[in-house]
Design an enzyme around this catalytic site. Structure first.
Site, PDB file in Angstrom:
ATOM      1  N   SER A 223      43.168-101.267  -5.805  1.00  0.00           N
ATOM      2  CA  SER A 223      43.080 -99.976  -6.483  1.00  0.00           C
ATOM      3  C   SER A 223      43.767 -98.909  -5.651  1.00  0.00           C
ATOM      4  O   SER A 223      43.771 -98.976  -4.414  1.00  0.00           O
ATOM      5  CB  SER A 223      41.600 -99.618  -6.644  1.00  0.00           C
ATOM      6  OG  SER A 223      41.446 -98.272  -7.023  1.00  0.00           O
TER       7      SER A 223
ATOM      8  N   TYR B  93      32.745 -98.395  -2.937  1.00  0.00           N
ATOM      9  CA  TYR B  93      33.573 -99.184  -3.858  1.00  0.00           C
ATOM     10  C   TYR B  93      34.985 -99.352  -3.282  1.00  0.00           C
ATOM     11  O   TYR B  93      35.520-100.457  -3.183  1.00  0.00           O
ATOM     12  CB  TYR B  93      33.641 -98.507  -5.242  1.00  0.00           C
ATOM     13  CG  TYR B  93      34.788 -99.019  -6.075  1.00  0.00           C
ATOM     14  CD1 TYR B  93      34.772-100.314  -6.586  1.00  0.00           C
ATOM     15  CD2 TYR B  93      35.927 -98.227  -6.312  1.00  0.00           C
ATOM     16  CE1 TYR B  93      35.841-100.812  -7.321  1.00  0.00           C
ATOM     17  CE2 TYR B  93      36.990 -98.714  -7.040  1.00  0.00           C
ATOM     18  CZ  TYR B  93      36.947-100.001  -7.542  1.00  0.00           C
ATOM     19  OH  TYR B  93      38.013-100.490  -8.252  1.00  0.00           O
TER      20      TYR B  93
ATOM     21  N   LYS C 267      37.400-102.729  -1.716  1.00  0.00           N
ATOM     22  CA  LYS C 267      38.789-103.108  -2.045  1.00  0.00           C
ATOM     23  C   LYS C 267      39.618-103.220  -0.759  1.00  0.00           C
ATOM     24  O   LYS C 267      40.410-104.140  -0.585  1.00  0.00           O
ATOM     25  CB  LYS C 267      39.420-102.066  -2.984  1.00  0.00           C
ATOM     26  CG  LYS C 267      38.787-102.013  -4.365  1.00  0.00           C
ATOM     27  CD  LYS C 267      39.025-103.298  -5.132  1.00  0.00           C
ATOM     28  CE  LYS C 267      38.399-103.296  -6.495  1.00  0.00           C
ATOM     29  NZ  LYS C 267      38.390-104.611  -7.153  1.00  0.00           N
TER      30      LYS C 267
HETATM   31  P1  NAD Z   1      35.269-104.471 -15.960  1.00  0.00           P
HETATM   32  O1  NAD Z   1      33.916-104.129 -15.433  1.00  0.00           O
HETATM   33  O2  NAD Z   1      35.524-104.233 -17.402  1.00  0.00           O
HETATM   34  O3  NAD Z   1      35.596-106.011 -15.649  1.00  0.00           O
HETATM   35  C1  NAD Z   1      35.094-106.659 -14.515  1.00  0.00           C
HETATM   36  C2  NAD Z   1      34.445-107.945 -14.985  1.00  0.00           C
HETATM   37  O4  NAD Z   1      33.935-108.659 -13.858  1.00  0.00           O
HETATM   38  C3  NAD Z   1      33.270-107.717 -15.934  1.00  0.00           C
HETATM   39  O5  NAD Z   1      33.474-108.495 -17.098  1.00  0.00           O
HETATM   40  C4  NAD Z   1      32.052-108.192 -15.151  1.00  0.00           C
HETATM   41  O6  NAD Z   1      31.074-108.749 -15.992  1.00  0.00           O
HETATM   42  C5  NAD Z   1      32.674-109.205 -14.204  1.00  0.00           C
HETATM   43  N1  NAD Z   1      31.951-109.422 -12.939  1.00  0.00           N
HETATM   44  C6  NAD Z   1      31.530-108.486 -12.042  1.00  0.00           C
HETATM   45  N2  NAD Z   1      30.939-109.083 -11.000  1.00  0.00           N
HETATM   46  C7  NAD Z   1      30.989-110.414 -11.220  1.00  0.00           C
HETATM   47  C8  NAD Z   1      30.539-111.551 -10.481  1.00  0.00           C
HETATM   48  N3  NAD Z   1      29.873-111.436  -9.333  1.00  0.00           N
HETATM   49  N4  NAD Z   1      30.754-112.786 -11.002  1.00  0.00           N
HETATM   50  C9  NAD Z   1      31.404-112.925 -12.183  1.00  0.00           C
HETATM   51  N5  NAD Z   1      31.845-111.889 -12.929  1.00  0.00           N
HETATM   52  C10 NAD Z   1      31.637-110.634 -12.443  1.00  0.00           C
HETATM   53  O7  NAD Z   1      36.329-103.710 -15.061  1.00  0.00           O
HETATM   54  P2  NAD Z   1      37.900-103.513 -15.261  1.00  0.00           P
HETATM   55  O8  NAD Z   1      38.134-102.082 -15.536  1.00  0.00           O
HETATM   56  O9  NAD Z   1      38.428-104.524 -16.188  1.00  0.00           O
HETATM   57  O10 NAD Z   1      38.393-103.788 -13.782  1.00  0.00           O
HETATM   58  C11 NAD Z   1      38.819-105.064 -13.362  1.00  0.00           C
HETATM   59  C12 NAD Z   1      39.117-105.014 -11.882  1.00  0.00           C
HETATM   60  O11 NAD Z   1      40.103-104.009 -11.639  1.00  0.00           O
HETATM   61  C13 NAD Z   1      37.921-104.642 -11.016  1.00  0.00           C
HETATM   62  O12 NAD Z   1      37.975-105.416  -9.830  1.00  0.00           O
HETATM   63  C14 NAD Z   1      38.158-103.175 -10.704  1.00  0.00           C
HETATM   64  O13 NAD Z   1      37.584-102.806  -9.471  1.00  0.00           O
HETATM   65  C15 NAD Z   1      39.672-103.128 -10.644  1.00  0.00           C
HETATM   66  N6  NAD Z   1      40.211-101.789 -10.924  1.00  0.00           N
HETATM   67  C16 NAD Z   1      39.851-101.156 -12.077  1.00  0.00           C
HETATM   68  C17 NAD Z   1      40.341 -99.884 -12.334  1.00  0.00           C
HETATM   69  C18 NAD Z   1      39.932 -99.137 -13.575  1.00  0.00           C
HETATM   70  O14 NAD Z   1      40.049 -97.917 -13.598  1.00  0.00           O
HETATM   71  N7  NAD Z   1      39.455 -99.798 -14.627  1.00  0.00           N
HETATM   72  C19 NAD Z   1      41.222 -99.282 -11.429  1.00  0.00           C
HETATM   73  C20 NAD Z   1      41.586 -99.972 -10.278  1.00  0.00           C
HETATM   74  C21 NAD Z   1      41.065-101.229 -10.029  1.00  0.00           C
HETATM   75  C1  WQD Z   2      40.536 -88.547 -13.687  1.00  0.00           C
HETATM   76  C2  WQD Z   2      40.617 -87.024 -13.674  1.00  0.00           C
HETATM   77  C3  WQD Z   2      38.692 -85.979 -12.705  1.00  0.00           C
HETATM   78  C4  WQD Z   2      35.883 -87.243 -15.836  1.00  0.00           C
HETATM   79  C5  WQD Z   2      38.677 -93.424 -10.722  1.00  0.00           C
HETATM   80  C6  WQD Z   2      38.222 -94.133  -9.484  1.00  0.00           C
HETATM   81  C7  WQD Z   2      39.312 -95.004  -8.943  1.00  0.00           C
HETATM   82  C8  WQD Z   2      39.895 -95.942 -10.021  1.00  0.00           C
HETATM   83  C9  WQD Z   2      40.195 -95.223 -11.300  1.00  0.00           C
HETATM   84  C10 WQD Z   2      38.908 -98.106  -9.836  1.00  0.00           C
HETATM   85  C11 WQD Z   2      40.117 -86.392 -12.370  1.00  0.00           C
HETATM   86  C12 WQD Z   2      38.802 -85.617 -14.170  1.00  0.00           C
HETATM   87  C13 WQD Z   2      37.010 -87.039 -15.065  1.00  0.00           C
HETATM   88  C14 WQD Z   2      35.291 -86.129 -16.513  1.00  0.00           C
HETATM   89  C15 WQD Z   2      37.021 -84.711 -15.609  1.00  0.00           C
HETATM   90  N1  WQD Z   2      38.970 -96.970 -10.391  1.00  0.00           N
HETATM   91  N2  WQD Z   2      37.575 -85.797 -14.960  1.00  0.00           N
HETATM   92  N3  WQD Z   2      35.897 -84.905 -16.380  1.00  0.00           N
HETATM   93  O1  WQD Z   2      38.836 -90.312 -10.270  1.00  0.00           O
HETATM   94  O2  WQD Z   2      41.316 -90.692 -10.626  1.00  0.00           O
HETATM   95  O3  WQD Z   2      39.808 -92.618 -10.416  1.00  0.00           O
HETATM   96  O4  WQD Z   2      39.089 -94.419 -11.690  1.00  0.00           O
HETATM   97  O5  WQD Z   2      39.482 -98.493  -8.855  1.00  0.00           O
HETATM   98  O6  WQD Z   2      38.754 -95.707  -7.890  1.00  0.00           O
HETATM   99  O7  WQD Z   2      37.848 -93.166  -8.515  1.00  0.00           O
HETATM  100  O8  WQD Z   2      39.711 -91.275 -12.474  1.00  0.00           O
HETATM  101  O9  WQD Z   2      39.121 -91.008 -14.842  1.00  0.00           O
HETATM  102  O10 WQD Z   2      37.337 -90.580 -13.104  1.00  0.00           O
HETATM  103  O11 WQD Z   2      39.225 -88.966 -13.336  1.00  0.00           O
HETATM  104  O12 WQD Z   2      37.518 -83.589 -15.523  1.00  0.00           O
HETATM  105  O13 WQD Z   2      34.263 -86.252 -17.201  1.00  0.00           O
HETATM  106  O14 WQD Z   2      39.752 -86.514 -14.697  1.00  0.00           O
HETATM  107  O15 WQD Z   2      38.236 -84.882 -11.954  1.00  0.00           O
HETATM  108  O16 WQD Z   2      40.915 -85.253 -12.140  1.00  0.00           O
HETATM  109  P1  WQD Z   2      39.909 -91.107 -10.864  1.00  0.00           P
HETATM  110  P2  WQD Z   2      38.771 -90.506 -13.488  1.00  0.00           P
END
Ligand code: NAD
Ligand code: WQD
Length: 338
Positions: free
Chosen positions: A124, A147, A151
């Site tokens: 991430s 979190y 990562k």
């Molecule tokens: P999500 O929660 O929709 O998907 C994650 C899945 O993993 C879920 O289906 C959950 O049930 C499963 N899971 C969690 N722990 C588990 C375990 N111990 N064993 C088996 N299954 C398990 O999340 P997402 O948004 O699809 O994100 C996927 C990956 O990408 C995550 O690792 C997240 O940290 C990373 N990521 C997400 C974002 C984002 O904004 N969505 C941004 C950067 C990184």
């Molecule tokens: C985006 C913008 C907020 C909600 C997060 C995690 C990051 C990654 C992606 C997994 C910011 C603003 C938000 C609201 C708002 N996830 N905001 N009102 O913070 O960039 O990243 O998700 O790895 O680790 O930190 O994304 O969508 O939360 O926020 O004004 O109700 O929207 O301040 O500027 P962020 P976000």
């Protein structure tokens, strides 16, 4: 190719399964359904006309993991499974380290046990902490919450592993802000409870489930005073995983790669995008800054282009209209499905 997808029932995993199946890969999914529903995989099958080999297994269940590995014999693993809520990780750090870090240790051990050493990991942009944009992969790392630290720690584990044995090929994909949904409107992001992230919150306001958006800071040093992020269509992101799997053999050991558009969008620009796509007004109120937020974050996506031949193709309007199609067709997510 035979591909094992951990967390494949989740938001990004399900979109990636669609792309893998559509091009003919054999897909096995491991998911404990802690943050997803099996219905997402039924829809993946409906969209592609192909079967997903699904196993409800927790990564912390090592014997269960070994059983699936032995049957599936994957050539590559895409590892999405993990907990991802920043605020929750501050309250429950041990649960995050246990699930994300220990779960990944189990996974790579189980992979090594069957001789599979090709891994694509969901990292991430959060690992850049408060770094200055455009963020390049060489920027110093500095996660600011548990979190993000999971990562970072997993990245370090992967670097150590690849250094110990050159047979490992690992792509650490650092996603920026994934949003949007499959253009069919069949699968999308399905947050449980109050959304933490901007796009799902805005969608729930537009669909009438929430009264208004709180904009966390209108006095940031940006043109409209609101925070700027690099929003990325989830279908582009899914395709980035296919590109990474295909290029693993050409990567030297373990490589971190940004997946983002390289373009910044403010909170109010995203709100306007959803208003255009939905034809609904999204009422919002200025609110105080959220702790830990930065003013501006966006990727330098050059390395993804150079190494993977991948660039994001879909713009903000596609992100908003596809997300809206999913939201309006599934106002309560997968929960309401039979
Ligand atoms: P999500 O929660 O929709 O998907 C994650 C899945 O993993 C879920 O289906 C959950 O049930 C499963 N899971 C969690 N722990 C588990 C375990 N111990 N064993 C088996 N299954 C398990 O999340 P997402 O948004 O699809 O994100 C996927 C990956 O990408 C995550 O690792 C997240 O940290 C990373 N990521 C997400 C974002 C984002 O904004 N969505 C941004 C950067 C990184
Ligand atoms: C985006 C913008 C907020 C909600 C997060 C995690 C990051 C990654 C992606 C997994 C910011 C603003 C938000 C609201 C708002 N996830 N905001 N009102 O913070 O960039 O990243 O998700 O790895 O680790 O930190 O994304 O969508 O939360 O926020 O004004 O109700 O929207 O301040 O500027 P962020 P976000």
């Amino acid at each position: 190719m035979r591909i094992l997808v951990t967390g494949g029932a989740g938001y990004i995993g399900s979109h990636t399964c669609v792309e893998l199946l559509a091009r003919g890969d054999a897909v096995t999914v491991i998911d404990n359904l802690s943050n997803s529903r099996e219905e997402s995989l039924r829809r993946v099958e409906g969209l592609t006309g192909r079967e997903v080999d699904f196993h409800r297994v927790d990564l912390l269940d090592r014997p269960g993991l070994d059983r699936v590995m032995a049957i599936a014999q994957p050539e590559s693993v895409i590892h999405f499974a993990g907990l991802k809520a920043v605020g929750e990780s501050v309250r429950e750090p041990l649960r995050y380290h246990q699930n994300n870090v220990a779960g990944t240790l189990h996974l790579v051990e189980a992979m090594a046990a069957i001789g599979c050493r090709r891994l694509v990991f969901s990292s991430s942009a959060t690992v850049y902490g408060h770094g200055a944009p455009p963020l390049r992969e060489a920027a110093p790392l500095g996660a600011t919450n548990p979190y993000g630290k999971t990562k970072w720690i997993i990245e370090e584990i992967c670097r150590d592993l690849a250094a110990s044995d050159p047979a490992w090929r690992i792509a650490l994909l650092r996603y920026f802000n994934p949003v949007g949904a499959h253009p069919s409107g069949q699968i999308g992001e399905d947050p449980q409870g109050l959304p933490n992230n901007l796009m799902p919150y805005v969608l729930q306001v537009a669909v009438g489930r929430l009264p208004h958006l709180n904009v966390f800071g209108t006095d940031w040093p940006t043109p409209d005073g609101t925070g700027i992020r690099d929003y990325l269509h989830v279908v582009d992101l899914a395709r980035g995983h296919l590109a990474a799997v295909d290029h693993l053999d050409r990567l030297a050991g373990c490589v971190a790669i940004n997946l983002g558009t390289g373009r910044g969008t403010s909170v109010l620009e995203l709100v306007s995008g959803v208003e255009r796509a939905s034809g609904k007004r999204v009422p919002w109120q200025p609110s105080s800054r959220r702790s830990g937020d930065v003013a501006v974050s966006f990727a330098d996506p050059t390395l993804a282009k150079e190494l993977l031949g991948w660039t994001a193709e879909l713009g903000l309007d596609a992100m908003c209209s596809d997300a809206w199609r999913w939201q309006v067709g599934n106002p309560r997510g997968f929960a309401a499905a039979p």
